[in-house]
Scaffold this motif. Structure first.
Motif, PDB file in Angstrom:
ATOM      1  N   LEU A 122       0.828  -1.192   0.000  1.00  0.00           N
ATOM      2  CA  LEU A 122       0.000   0.000   0.000  1.00  0.00           C
ATOM      3  C   LEU A 122       0.870   1.254   0.000  1.00  0.00           C
TER       4      LEU A 122
ATOM      5  N   GLU B 194       1.971   5.163   0.873  1.00  0.00           N
ATOM      6  CA  GLU B 194       1.993   5.879   2.141  1.00  0.00           C
ATOM      7  C   GLU B 194       0.689   6.660   2.337  1.00  0.00           C
TER       8      GLU B 194
ATOM      9  N   THR C  75      -2.316   5.807   1.341  1.00  0.00           N
ATOM     10  CA  THR C  75      -3.353   4.874   1.787  1.00  0.00           C
ATOM     11  C   THR C  75      -3.102   4.429   3.218  1.00  0.00           C
ATOM     12  N   GLN C  76      -1.836   4.211   3.571  1.00  0.00           N
ATOM     13  CA  GLN C  76      -1.526   3.854   4.960  1.00  0.00           C
ATOM     14  C   GLN C  76      -1.923   4.979   5.916  1.00  0.00           C
ATOM     15  N   LYS C  77      -1.750   6.211   5.478  1.00  0.00           N
ATOM     16  CA  LYS C  77      -2.175   7.352   6.300  1.00  0.00           C
ATOM     17  C   LYS C  77      -3.689   7.323   6.487  1.00  0.00           C
TER      18      LYS C  77
ATOM     19  N   ILE D  23      -5.560   4.698   6.528  1.00  0.00           N
ATOM     20  CA  ILE D  23      -5.884   3.600   7.441  1.00  0.00           C
ATOM     21  C   ILE D  23      -5.569   3.984   8.881  1.00  0.00           C
ATOM     22  N   ARG D  24      -4.461   4.678   9.081  1.00  0.00           N
ATOM     23  CA  ARG D  24      -4.141   5.129  10.444  1.00  0.00           C
ATOM     24  C   ARG D  24      -5.226   6.066  10.971  1.00  0.00           C
TER      25      ARG D  24
ATOM     26  N   VAL E 251      -5.319  -6.201   4.991  1.00  0.00           N
ATOM     27  CA  VAL E 251      -4.830  -5.173   5.908  1.00  0.00           C
ATOM     28  C   VAL E 251      -5.010  -5.635   7.349  1.00  0.00           C
TER      29      VAL E 251
ATOM     30  N   ASP F 261      -1.118  -3.332  12.553  1.00  0.00           N
ATOM     31  CA  ASP F 261       0.051  -2.651  11.983  1.00  0.00           C
ATOM     32  C   ASP F 261      -0.114  -1.137  11.983  1.00  0.00           C
ATOM     33  N   TYR F 262      -1.309  -0.679  12.308  1.00  0.00           N
ATOM     34  CA  TYR F 262      -1.617   0.752  12.227  1.00  0.00           C
ATOM     35  C   TYR F 262      -2.089   1.304  13.572  1.00  0.00           C
TER      36      TYR F 262
END
Length: 211
Positions: free
Chosen positions: A126, A128, A130-132, A134-135, A176, A180-181
């Motif tokens: 993913l 960064e 998209t990871q943001k 999710i966080r 996901v 991890d988040y």
């Protein structure tokens, strides 16, 4: 009433008001428009039902409401006994804020991880951005679940949960792990609850039948 929806496997916007409408217990007809057709056929088909050329649309007599959030708000007013928003004013405001944030935000997650109910779960790399997203979702869910006490975002199931059900499908489809988040397990359990509601299971079964 008639609810015009797009292909169940892919249409997150259709899933949200469909879940809310099912929660009211009201009888309604469904009209399914096949998405991703060539040469503008999808838009032309939807325009026969919706002035925006987009699904979903709700027809109630001579009235047509388009846009998923507008439909949900209409249903909340038409069927107050369904309690589609929490009674507590503060929780209601927070639930509306959460639904509105989903309605207008999380663009990277939307684009990179589209809903695909026909797909087998598979972990993917993913971006960064998209990871943001999710966080932020973990933070939002954690805050609301802590404040309300669960089991859903505002306590009992509400429109806010309808808006995040497609997110739960994305998390599963793209492998996901919310731990991890920053999730302590609370958000993962909440996502599992969303995907175990009778209404979503009915939608999922119909989506598989369409495939």
């Amino acid at each position: 009433m008639e609810l015009v929806i797009g292909t169940r496997r892919w249409s997150t916007w259709s899933l949200r008001p469909w879940l809310a409408l099912k929660r009211t217990g009201a009888a309604f007809e469904e009209t399914v428009i096949a998405l991703r057709q060539d040469e503008g056929r999808t838009e032309a088909a939807i325009l026969r039902h919706s002035p925006s050329g987009l699904a979903p649309a709700l027809k109630d007599g001579e009235l047509t409401i388009w846009d998923s959030l507008a439909i949900c708000e209409y249903l909340a007013e038409k069927f107050p006994q369904a309690k589609l928003w929490p009674a507590d004013p503060a929780l209601r405001a927070l639930a509306r804020s959460a639904a509105a944030e989903m309605h207008s935000g999380f663009q990277s997650l939307r684009g990179e991880c589209p809903m695909a109910l026909e797909a087998e779960p598979k972990a993917v790399a993913l971006s960064e951005a998209t990871q943001k997203n999710i966080r932020r979702i973990v933070s939002l869910w954690s805050s609301l679940l802590t404040r309300s006490g669960g089991p859903f975002l505002a306590g009992e199931w509400s429109i806010a949960d309808a808006f995040y059900t497609p997110v739960a499908t994305r998390l599963r489809t793209y492998g996901v792990h919310l731990s991890d988040y920053g999730d302590d397990g609370t958000c993962g359990a909440y996502a599992a609850r969303l995907l175990a509601t009778p209404e979503f299971l009915e939608w999922k079964a119909a989506a598989r039948a369409e495939a």
